[in-house]
Structures are given as structure tokens and as C-alpha cells.
Design an enzyme around this catalytic site. Structure first.
Site, PDB file in Angstrom:
ATOM      1  N   SER A 111       2.728  -0.797   6.396  1.00 21.98           N
ATOM      2  CA  SER A 111       3.923  -0.606   7.023  1.00 21.98           C
ATOM      3  C   SER A 111       4.964  -1.603   7.013  1.00 21.98           C
ATOM      4  O   SER A 111       6.085  -1.488   6.897  1.00 21.98           O
ATOM      5  CB  SER A 111       3.707  -0.080   8.573  1.00 21.98           C
ATOM      6  OG  SER A 111       2.442  -0.986   8.806  1.00 21.98           O
ATOM      7  N   GLY A 143      -2.850   3.537   8.161  1.00 21.37           N
ATOM      8  CA  GLY A 143      -1.756   2.442   7.919  1.00 21.37           C
ATOM      9  C   GLY A 143      -1.214   2.302   9.462  1.00 21.37           C
ATOM     10  O   GLY A 143      -1.741   3.045  10.525  1.00 21.37           O
ATOM     11  N   GLY A 144      -0.514   1.015   9.950  1.00 20.18           N
ATOM     12  CA  GLY A 144      -0.020   0.812  11.073  1.00 20.18           C
ATOM     13  C   GLY A 144      -0.878   0.751  11.946  1.00 20.18           C
ATOM     14  O   GLY A 144      -0.432   0.724  13.390  1.00 20.18           O
ATOM     15  N   MET A 166      -8.915   7.922   0.136  1.00 19.07           N
ATOM     16  CA  MET A 166      -9.956   8.028   1.323  1.00 19.07           C
ATOM     17  C   MET A 166     -10.457   9.477   1.024  1.00 19.07           C
ATOM     18  O   MET A 166      -9.705  10.299   0.536  1.00 19.07           O
ATOM     19  CB  MET A 166      -9.073   8.161   2.405  1.00 19.07           C
ATOM     20  CG  MET A 166      -8.535   6.859   2.682  1.00 19.07           C
ATOM     21  SD  MET A 166      -7.491   6.674   4.266  1.00 19.07           S
ATOM     22  CE  MET A 166      -6.629   5.258   4.282  1.00 19.07           C
ATOM     23  N   ASP A 168      -4.712   3.321  -1.938  1.00 22.28           N
ATOM     24  CA  ASP A 168      -5.762   3.637  -0.963  1.00 22.28           C
ATOM     25  C   ASP A 168      -6.302   5.082  -1.060  1.00 22.28           C
ATOM     26  O   ASP A 168      -5.786   6.139  -0.672  1.00 22.28           O
ATOM     27  CB  ASP A 168      -5.400   3.616   0.452  1.00 22.28           C
ATOM     28  CG  ASP A 168      -5.039   2.208   0.894  1.00 22.28           C
ATOM     29  OD1 ASP A 168      -5.985   1.491   0.611  1.00 22.28           O
ATOM     30  OD2 ASP A 168      -3.973   1.634   1.439  1.00 22.28           O
ATOM     31  N   MET A 197     -12.344   4.037  -0.528  1.00 20.35           N
ATOM     32  CA  MET A 197     -12.907   4.296   0.792  1.00 20.35           C
ATOM     33  C   MET A 197     -13.701   5.807   0.719  1.00 20.35           C
ATOM     34  O   MET A 197     -13.078   6.540   1.440  1.00 20.35           O
ATOM     35  CB  MET A 197     -11.900   4.281   2.025  1.00 20.35           C
ATOM     36  CG  MET A 197     -11.038   2.921   2.345  1.00 20.35           C
ATOM     37  SD  MET A 197      -9.500   2.912   2.995  1.00 20.35           S
ATOM     38  CE  MET A 197      -8.451   3.002   1.544  1.00 20.35           C
ATOM     39  N   SER A 226       0.735  -1.132   0.108  1.00 23.97           N
ATOM     40  CA  SER A 226      -0.071  -0.031  -0.179  1.00 23.97           C
ATOM     41  C   SER A 226       1.042   1.192   0.130  1.00 23.97           C
ATOM     42  O   SER A 226       1.852   1.315   1.053  1.00 23.97           O
ATOM     43  CB  SER A 226      -0.747  -0.105   1.339  1.00 23.97           C
ATOM     44  OG  SER A 226      -1.276   1.155   1.196  1.00 23.97           O
ATOM     45  N   ASP A 229      -6.505  -6.689   4.106  1.00 27.96           N
ATOM     46  CA  ASP A 229      -5.808  -5.588   4.178  1.00 27.96           C
ATOM     47  C   ASP A 229      -5.943  -5.002   5.715  1.00 27.96           C
ATOM     48  O   ASP A 229      -6.826  -4.860   5.908  1.00 27.96           O
ATOM     49  CB  ASP A 229      -6.423  -4.492   3.021  1.00 27.96           C
ATOM     50  CG  ASP A 229      -5.845  -3.231   3.084  1.00 27.96           C
ATOM     51  OD1 ASP A 229      -5.149  -2.764   3.559  1.00 27.96           O
ATOM     52  OD2 ASP A 229      -6.645  -2.286   2.421  1.00 27.96           O
ATOM     53  N   MET A 265     -11.069  -6.665   5.206  1.00 26.11           N
ATOM     54  CA  MET A 265     -10.471  -5.521   6.197  1.00 26.11           C
ATOM     55  C   MET A 265      -9.981  -6.078   7.390  1.00 26.11           C
ATOM     56  O   MET A 265     -11.006  -6.850   8.101  1.00 26.11           O
ATOM     57  CB  MET A 265     -11.205  -4.237   6.256  1.00 26.11           C
ATOM     58  CG  MET A 265     -11.456  -3.436   4.939  1.00 26.11           C
ATOM     59  SD  MET A 265      -9.858  -2.929   4.110  1.00 26.11           S
ATOM     60  CE  MET A 265      -9.174  -2.052   5.353  1.00 26.11           C
ATOM     61  N   HIS A 300      -1.121  -1.280  -4.544  1.00 26.40           N
ATOM     62  CA  HIS A 300      -2.466  -0.987  -3.792  1.00 26.40           C
ATOM     63  C   HIS A 300      -2.344   0.351  -3.563  1.00 26.40           C
ATOM     64  O   HIS A 300      -1.693   1.213  -2.864  1.00 26.40           O
ATOM     65  CB  HIS A 300      -2.748  -1.920  -2.473  1.00 26.40           C
ATOM     66  CG  HIS A 300      -3.768  -1.705  -1.923  1.00 26.40           C
ATOM     67  ND1 HIS A 300      -4.922  -2.655  -2.094  1.00 26.40           N
ATOM     68  CD2 HIS A 300      -3.992  -1.178  -0.541  1.00 26.40           C
ATOM     69  CE1 HIS A 300      -5.949  -2.170  -1.094  1.00 26.40           C
ATOM     70  NE2 HIS A 300      -5.504  -1.168  -0.430  1.00 26.40           N
ATOM     71  N   GLY A 334      -2.893  -4.365   9.002  1.00 21.88           N
ATOM     72  CA  GLY A 334      -1.978  -5.260   9.755  1.00 21.88           C
ATOM     73  C   GLY A 334      -1.201  -6.530   9.429  1.00 21.88           C
ATOM     74  O   GLY A 334      -1.036  -7.481  10.132  1.00 21.88           O
ATOM     75  N   HIS A 338      -8.173   0.936  -4.088  1.00 23.95           N
ATOM     76  CA  HIS A 338      -9.282   0.752  -2.980  1.00 23.95           C
ATOM     77  C   HIS A 338      -9.855   2.060  -2.832  1.00 23.95           C
ATOM     78  O   HIS A 338      -9.247   2.882  -1.946  1.00 23.95           O
ATOM     79  CB  HIS A 338      -8.304   0.001  -1.835  1.00 23.95           C
ATOM     80  CG  HIS A 338      -9.032  -0.196  -0.448  1.00 23.95           C
ATOM     81  ND1 HIS A 338      -8.596  -0.369   0.717  1.00 23.95           N
ATOM     82  CD2 HIS A 338     -10.644  -0.088  -0.236  1.00 23.95           C
ATOM     83  CE1 HIS A 338      -9.545  -0.552   1.685  1.00 23.95           C
ATOM     84  NE2 HIS A 338     -10.630  -0.458   1.015  1.00 23.95           N
TER      85      HIS A 338
HETATM   86  C1  DX5 Z   1      -6.190   1.080   5.607  1.00 20.05           C
HETATM   87  C2  DX5 Z   1      -5.618   0.886   4.042  1.00 20.05           C
HETATM   88  C3  DX5 Z   1      -4.676  -0.147   4.124  1.00 20.05           C
HETATM   89  C4  DX5 Z   1      -3.301   0.475   4.786  1.00 20.05           C
HETATM   90  C5  DX5 Z   1      -2.802  -0.940   5.576  1.00 20.05           C
HETATM   91  O1  DX5 Z   1      -7.483   1.916   5.644  1.00 20.05           O
HETATM   92  O2  DX5 Z   1      -6.871   0.333   3.318  1.00 20.05           O
HETATM   93  O3  DX5 Z   1      -4.322  -0.243   2.857  1.00 20.05           O
HETATM   94  O4  DX5 Z   1      -2.685   1.148   4.058  1.00 20.05           O
HETATM   95  O5  DX5 Z   1      -1.484  -0.366   6.242  1.00 20.05           O
HETATM   96  P1  DX5 Z   1      -0.822  -1.671   7.250  1.00 20.05           P
HETATM   97  O6  DX5 Z   1      -0.261  -2.548   6.136  1.00 20.05           O
HETATM   98  O7  DX5 Z   1       0.304  -0.649   7.699  1.00 20.05           O
HETATM   99  O8  DX5 Z   1      -1.984  -1.791   7.950  1.00 20.05           O
HETATM  100 ZN    ZN Z   2      -6.211  -0.433   1.310  1.00 20.05          ZN
END
Ligand code: DX5
Ligand code: ZN
Length: 231
Positions: A199, A147-148, A40, A38, A71, A11, A176, A140, A36, A178, A69
Site C-alpha cells: 500500500s 495488504g494494508g 495465497m 504474494d 503463502m 508487492s 514484509d 513478517m 514481490h 506495514g 512469496h
Molecule cells: C501480506 C503480504 C504482503 C502485503 C504487504 O500477506 O505478504 O506482501 O502485500 O502489504 P502492505 O505493505 O500494504 O502491508
Molecule cells: Zn509478501
């Protein structure tokens, strides 16, 4: 033939936002399978990232497969713009509105692959009636937005259920949130084939020191492949 081999999709939410071109080149050179992206909107999720012009700009750097993706809510007014920006696959959340069926029709009508996404609080059954309209189901394992975050365990049993619901259909299961070398085996054993990691891929590396990205990708991949073989 449908490819259910393990795919790693970093990501770019965890990349250097001022240097997307070189970051994408670095993760691809270091062996990722998909990129990937993201998106938002600060409304469906409590964070803002990027819109179609930025996605179009980064598309020029992607030589593998760009998975977008969304969101955002509403989704439908933006599908055409993200398809024109060069998405290979667009995924939309089942929670983003009352008409996921219409949304998935609209995605496929653009000639791109379609994905449906489930938040941690949404049961597997919510997508039962749209499975024939998708190329990918995204489970999810964090609440989307950042992230993270820590992996939410209930996604493992949900993945197992979805894998059964899919049966022989050519549908990827993507996870997706953690994902690390520790959590990847859990979801692969349950049936996932595509792992998003932000991450865990970008940590410790940079465009100046991209081999760390490669080590991180290989660590996730080898943990996942070992779990696949044992399953
Ligand atoms: C969360 C995103 C993920 C995120 C994953 O809303 O959709 O793609 O970047 O990040 P990690 O791998 O750090 O959980
Ligand atoms: Zn994502």
C-alpha cells in the site's frame, strides 16, 4: 560481492489486478529494485491470489528480480511450477509444514534462490538450523493474508536477532507488512536490507500517474538509507 544495499520490493498485491503488465513496468521505471509476488491459497492464509500461470504471464514484464512469496500449504508440490514460471527467488513459510528443510532443498534444486519466512508469532530460533540453505530470511511484520495492515513492532527485535544469527553469511533480511517511511527505519536499523511495501508504494498513484509510485518508493528508500547511515 554480496549486496546488502537497501532494496525496495513493491508487492503487486496492491496493484491493479487487471493491468499487471503496465503496473510492473510503472514501478520498475519508477525505481523499484525487486518485484514481490504474494501467492495465497485460501488455506494457509485466509485469502486467494494467483497461481503459476499468472506468475508466468507477469514474468515477461519483469526486468529486475521476481521474488515469489508462497503463502501456501503444502508447498512442495508447487515449487517446480513456480520455478518454471520464472521466479528468481521462492520463499516458503517455516509454519507451512513439518519439513522446511526438505522444502528449501527442493527450491534450491530448481536452481532458484531460496527464502525462509517467519510469521509474527514464530521466534527467530525456528530457522537457526536452515540458515545455510537460504539466500533470504523474510520477517513478517503483519499476519500474512492482506495488504494494508498495521506494522507489528515485535518484528524489529526479531530482525536484530536474525541479523546476529546470520553473521557474515550472504543472506538478505527482507521485511514484509506495514512498511512505510515511518516503519522502514526501525527494521533497517535492526539489520534489514530488503523492504516489501504494497500500500505504501501504490497509494495515490496509477499507471496513468506513475510518478506517485516513484515518490512513494523514494520516500521509503531515503528514510531507510538515513537509518542505515545512522546505524
Ligand atoms: C501480506 C503480504 C504482503 C502485503 C504487504 O500477506 O505478504 O506482501 O502485500 O502489504 P502492505 O505493505 O500494504 O502491508
Ligand atoms: Zn509478501
Amino acid at each position: 560481492m554480496f549486496d546488502r544495499s537497501i532494496k525496495i520490493a513493491p508487492s503487486i498485491l496492491s496493484a491493479d489486478f487487471a493491468d499487471f503488465g503496465r503496473e510492473i513496468q510503472a514501478i520498475e521505471t519508477q525505481g523499484c529494485d525487486w518485484v514481490h509476488v504474494d501467492v495465497m491459497d485460501g488455506h494457509f492464509v485466509p485469502n486467494l491470489t494467483f497461481g503459476p500461470p499468472l506468475v508466468k504471464a507477469i514474468r515477461k514484464h519483469v526486468t529486475t528480480f521476481m521474488d515469489v512469496h508462497l503463502m501456501i500449504a503444502p508447498v512442495d508440490p508447487f515449487i517446480e511450477a513456480f520455478a518454471e514460471a520464472g521466479a528468481d527467488l521462492i520463499s516458503a513459510h517455516v509454519e507451512a509444514g513439518p519439513h522446511i528443510h526438505r522444502t528449501l532443498q527442493a527450491i534450491r534444486a530448481q536452481g532458484v534462490k531460496s527464502g525462509v519466512v517467519l510469521n509474527p508469532g514464530t521466534p527467530a530460533e525456528a530457522i537457526a538450523d536452515v540458515l545455510d540453505m537460504v539466500d533470504l530470511v523474510l520477517v513478517m511484520t503483519v499476519n500474512p493474508g492482506f495488504g494494508g495492515q498495521k506494522f507489528i513492532q515485535s518484528g524489529v527485535e526479531k530482525t536484530r536477532k536474525i541479523r546476529q544469527m546470520i553473521g557474515d553469511r550472504p543472506i538478505h533480511i527482507q521485511i514484509d507488512g506495514g512498511i512505510t517511511p515511518e516503519t522502514a527505519p526501525l527494521v533497517v536499523e535492526a539489520g534489514a536490507d530488503c523492504l516489501v511495501a504494497g500500500s505504501a508504494v501504490f497509494k495515490g498513484g496509477s499507471v496513468e500517474n506513475p510518478s506517485v509510485y516513484g515518490e512513494n518508493i523514494r520516500a521509503i528508500r531515503s528514510a531507510a538509507e538515513a537509518a542505515r547511515q545512522a546505524a
